[in-house]
Enzyme design. Structure first.
Site, PDB file in Angstrom:
ATOM      1  N   ARG A   1      -8.765  -0.375   4.398  1.00  0.00           N
ATOM      2  CA  ARG A   1      -7.807   0.566   3.804  1.00  0.00           C
ATOM      3  C   ARG A   1      -6.473  -0.110   3.519  1.00  0.00           C
ATOM      4  NH1 ARG A   1      -6.256   4.387   7.618  1.00  0.00           N
ATOM      5  NH2 ARG A   1      -4.790   4.807   5.974  1.00  0.00           N
TER       6      ARG A   1
ATOM      7  N   CYS B   1      -5.394   7.873   9.414  1.00  0.00           N
ATOM      8  CA  CYS B   1      -5.290   7.218  10.715  1.00  0.00           C
ATOM      9  C   CYS B   1      -5.123   8.242  11.834  1.00  0.00           C
ATOM     10  CB  CYS B   1      -4.084   6.286  10.743  1.00  0.00           C
ATOM     11  SG  CYS B   1      -4.398   4.695  10.009  1.00  0.00           S
TER      12      CYS B   1
ATOM     13  N   ARG C   1       0.727  14.469  13.418  1.00  0.00           N
ATOM     14  CA  ARG C   1       1.213  14.281  12.052  1.00  0.00           C
ATOM     15  C   ARG C   1       1.210  15.561  11.210  1.00  0.00           C
ATOM     16  NH1 ARG C   1      -1.104   8.528  10.054  1.00  0.00           N
ATOM     17  NH2 ARG C   1       0.792   8.414   8.862  1.00  0.00           N
TER      18      ARG C   1
ATOM     19  N   LYS D   1       0.835  -1.208   0.000  1.00  0.00           N
ATOM     20  CA  LYS D   1       0.000   0.000   0.000  1.00  0.00           C
ATOM     21  C   LYS D   1       0.873   1.263   0.000  1.00  0.00           C
ATOM     22  CE  LYS D   1      -1.825   1.637   4.022  1.00  0.00           C
ATOM     23  NZ  LYS D   1      -1.484   3.056   4.172  1.00  0.00           N
TER      24      LYS D   1
ATOM     25  N   ASP E   1       4.641   0.500  11.977  1.00  0.00           N
ATOM     26  CA  ASP E   1       3.440  -0.141  11.422  1.00  0.00           C
ATOM     27  C   ASP E   1       3.315  -1.611  11.828  1.00  0.00           C
ATOM     28  OD1 ASP E   1       2.657   2.190  10.270  1.00  0.00           O
ATOM     29  OD2 ASP E   1       3.107   1.631   8.212  1.00  0.00           O
TER      30      ASP E   1
HETATM   31  C1  UD1 Z   1       4.299   6.877   6.502  1.00  0.00           C
HETATM   32  C2  UD1 Z   1       3.431   5.674   6.255  1.00  0.00           C
HETATM   33  C3  UD1 Z   1       2.870   5.149   7.568  1.00  0.00           C
HETATM   34  C4  UD1 Z   1       4.006   4.886   8.562  1.00  0.00           C
HETATM   35  C5  UD1 Z   1       4.918   6.088   8.696  1.00  0.00           C
HETATM   36  C6  UD1 Z   1       6.161   5.820   9.528  1.00  0.00           C
HETATM   37  C7  UD1 Z   1       2.570   6.065   4.025  1.00  0.00           C
HETATM   38  C8  UD1 Z   1       1.395   6.386   3.168  1.00  0.00           C
HETATM   39  N1  UD1 Z   1       2.366   6.068   5.363  1.00  0.00           N
HETATM   40  O1  UD1 Z   1       3.465   7.886   7.089  1.00  0.00           O
HETATM   41  O2  UD1 Z   1       2.162   3.930   7.302  1.00  0.00           O
HETATM   42  O3  UD1 Z   1       3.451   4.603   9.836  1.00  0.00           O
HETATM   43  O4  UD1 Z   1       5.362   6.521   7.394  1.00  0.00           O
HETATM   44  O5  UD1 Z   1       6.876   4.757   8.993  1.00  0.00           O
HETATM   45  O6  UD1 Z   1       3.640   5.789   3.539  1.00  0.00           O
HETATM   46  N2  UD1 Z   1       6.471  14.562  10.986  1.00  0.00           N
HETATM   47  C9  UD1 Z   1       6.621  15.885  11.274  1.00  0.00           C
HETATM   48  N3  UD1 Z   1       6.578  16.790  10.244  1.00  0.00           N
HETATM   49  C10 UD1 Z   1       6.381  16.412   8.957  1.00  0.00           C
HETATM   50  C11 UD1 Z   1       6.229  15.044   8.682  1.00  0.00           C
HETATM   51  C12 UD1 Z   1       6.283  14.139   9.719  1.00  0.00           C
HETATM   52  O7  UD1 Z   1       6.777  16.274  12.423  1.00  0.00           O
HETATM   53  O8  UD1 Z   1       6.351  17.266   8.077  1.00  0.00           O
HETATM   54  C13 UD1 Z   1       6.503  13.571  12.083  1.00  0.00           C
HETATM   55  C14 UD1 Z   1       5.163  12.870  12.258  1.00  0.00           C
HETATM   56  O9  UD1 Z   1       4.278  13.610  13.059  1.00  0.00           O
HETATM   57  C15 UD1 Z   1       5.574  11.565  12.906  1.00  0.00           C
HETATM   58  C16 UD1 Z   1       6.922  11.286  12.253  1.00  0.00           C
HETATM   59  O10 UD1 Z   1       7.367  12.521  11.729  1.00  0.00           O
HETATM   60  O11 UD1 Z   1       5.746  11.730  14.286  1.00  0.00           O
HETATM   61  C17 UD1 Z   1       6.887  10.234  11.173  1.00  0.00           C
HETATM   62  O12 UD1 Z   1       5.979  10.588  10.193  1.00  0.00           O
HETATM   63  P1  UD1 Z   1       6.166  10.235   8.664  1.00  0.00           P
HETATM   64  O13 UD1 Z   1       7.386   9.457   8.395  1.00  0.00           O
HETATM   65  O14 UD1 Z   1       5.969  11.510   7.912  1.00  0.00           O
HETATM   66  O15 UD1 Z   1       4.910   9.311   8.428  1.00  0.00           O
HETATM   67  P2  UD1 Z   1       3.983   9.376   7.173  1.00  0.00           P
HETATM   68  O16 UD1 Z   1       4.815   9.696   5.999  1.00  0.00           O
HETATM   69  O17 UD1 Z   1       2.806  10.212   7.471  1.00  0.00           O
END
Ligand code: UD1
Length: 435
Positions: free
Chosen positions: A397, A116, A121, A22, A305
């Site tokens: 999902r 989720c 986030r 996914k 995950d």
């Molecule tokens: C992706 C995955 C999700 C997985 C996660 C961590 C997809 C579609 N989703 O989510 O399944 O659980 O990676 O492996 O690929 N953060 C910030 N600022 C930002 C971006 C992130 O502070 O601009 C923080 C988030 O709040 C969180 C951490 O970084 O605490 C990790 O988030 P991130 O790696 O961005 O997760 P996703 O990309 O949303």
């Protein structure tokens, strides 16, 4: 409302074929926007999130045709540069439209993400990186409005190796003028898959899978060959835990074993026997589950995950385990529900202390996010008696044909709707083919 009904206590055994990932399919689908033309993607998982992403592409003017795991997508024209609220609220990954739309149209209007409920986030790192490439952003009406006249390569240092943030920046950088370097980039296998896809379109990228990714921007990209999506390491890991938690013997097939190493390491530490082939992994458990301390980390660490699923397994361990969640601040929402099934877990901030119990017992539980839902299903497989898992939209999902795959491994599980409630007293087999 549908629910999953499990009569627990059966040992699972057999082989299960794993679908495409996914978290690779979603960024790759939307990244097709950077290369006008007809794209052919294979091994695309059949999931609600994938349908949502195809709806989003349809909304911006790109029709698609789906046949099983094969998707044809025509990105020749883009008529609308918006990811609207009604789609984004269903799926946080819609935020991945930002980079591709800016690269393709010079503008993007993306509703702030939902998905989720596992923490705040934010997307500050996405915006910071894209700003370094020349984009300007404004937040209004619950939307991020982005504009750019000319993307220009830059050095971007991320504060945290965000997965979708790295993907957004990459998909814009491939069409920027000059060189971009993303430092502290995410190293997840899904990033590598996105890079391989972009490379198949003509992009020039080096360093994927390391924390420094270097992109030489090109003027135009075009689809050339069909691309097959990487296998889903989280789906595979979930079935391995299903084998382990039921004291069974389960082989996941069509996987990339290297991507499963962090999960395999913990499975072995719990006392399971794990055999690894070229495209398969087999787990067996004969003795008791041993307690293990687990800490989530960005790849190549143990994936967040998989945290909820392993917590279900550790709930049955002979002793105390500590699970530490370092990626998301609010990812223990499965804990009260696991405790309803008889687990003994207490949390303190980002640490959960799991005191293993001899057995769990069936109950009605409510899923709160995608992987939390999976952990409740796993616990239900091991629990004595009947477990009902509600709120299945989370599972839909992210898990393709979950009930059918578990049935094929010997689980006594069915998906039923409320109208079938009256059949509850009937044997489970009656409801298995319905709904
Ligand atoms: C992706 C995955 C999700 C997985 C996660 C961590 C997809 C579609 N989703 O989510 O399944 O659980 O990676 O492996 O690929 N953060 C910030 N600022 C930002 C971006 C992130 O502070 O601009 C923080 C988030 O709040 C969180 C951490 O970084 O605490 C990790 O988030 P991130 O790696 O961005 O997760 P996703 O990309 O949303």
């Amino acid at each position: 409302m549908d629910k999953i009904v499990i009569d627990g206590g059966r040992r699972l055994s057999g082989r299960v074929a794993i679908a495409g990932a996914k978290n690779a399919a979603l960024p790759i689908l939307i990244a097709t926007l950077v290369a006008p033309g007809e794209h052919r993607l294979n091994n695309v998982p059949q999931l609600v999130d994938v349908s949502s992403m195809l709806s989003l592409l349809g909304r911006v003017g790109c029709p698609s045709l789906v046949h099983g795991g094969a998707v044809r997508l025509d990105t020749s024209r883009v008529s609308f540069c918006e990811a609207p609220y009604d789609l984004v609220r269903k799926m946080r990954a819609s935020v991945l439209a930002l980079g591709p739309l800016l690269a393709r149209c010079g503008e993007a209007h993306v509703s702030l993400p939902g998905g989720c409920a596992i923490g705040v986030r934010p997307i500050d790192q996405h915006l910071k990186g894209l700003e370094r490439l020349g984009c300007r952003f404004e937040l209004s009406g619950g939307y991020v409005h982005g504009h750019v006249d000319q993307l220009v390569g830059a050095r971007i240092v991320l504060d945290f190796p965000t997965v979708t943030g790295t993907e957004n920046i990459l998909t814009a950088a491939v069409l920027a003028k000059g060189e971009s370097v993303i430092e502290n980039a995410a190293r997840e296998p899904e990033i590598v898959d996105l890079v391989n896809f972009l490379r198949s379109l003509g992009a020039q990228i080096e360093g994927e899978g390391t924390s420094s990714i270097r992109v030489q921007g090109v003027q135009a990209l075009a689809p050339k060959t069909p691309y097959s999506i990487l296998p889903d390491r989280i789906e595979a890991g979930t079935y391995l835990v299903a084998g382990a938690i039921t004291g069974g013997d389960v082989t996941v097939e069509r996987v990339e074993p290297r991507d499963l190493e962090p999960a395999i390491e913990i499975l072995r530490a719990t006392g399971c026997v794990v055999d690894v082939g070229d495209t398969w992994v087999r787990v067996r458990r004969h003795g008791p589950v041993q307690p293990v301390d687990v800490t989530t980390r960005p790849h190549p660490g143990f994936p967040t995950d998989m945290q909820a699923q392993f917590m279900a397994l550790l709930s049955m361990a002979k002793g105390r385990s500590v699970v530490t969640e370092t990626i998301f601040e609010n990812r223990f929402m499965h804990v009260p529900e696991l405790n309803r099934l008889g687990a003994d877990v207490s949390t303190d901030g980002n640490r959960a202390v799991v005191n293993g119990v001899d057995s769990m017992h069936g109950a009605t539980v409510m899923a709160t996010d995608l992987r939390a839902s999976a952990s409740l299903v796993l616990a239900g497989l091991a629990a004595e008696g009947r477990t009902e898992v509600l709120r299945l939209y989370h599972l839909d999902r992210g898990y393709e044909r979950l009930v059918e795959k578990l049935q094929a491994l010997g689980a006594d599980v069915a998906r039923v709707t409320d109208d079938l409630e009256r059949l509850r007293s009937a044997p489970l087999a009656v409801t298995q083919n319905v709904g």
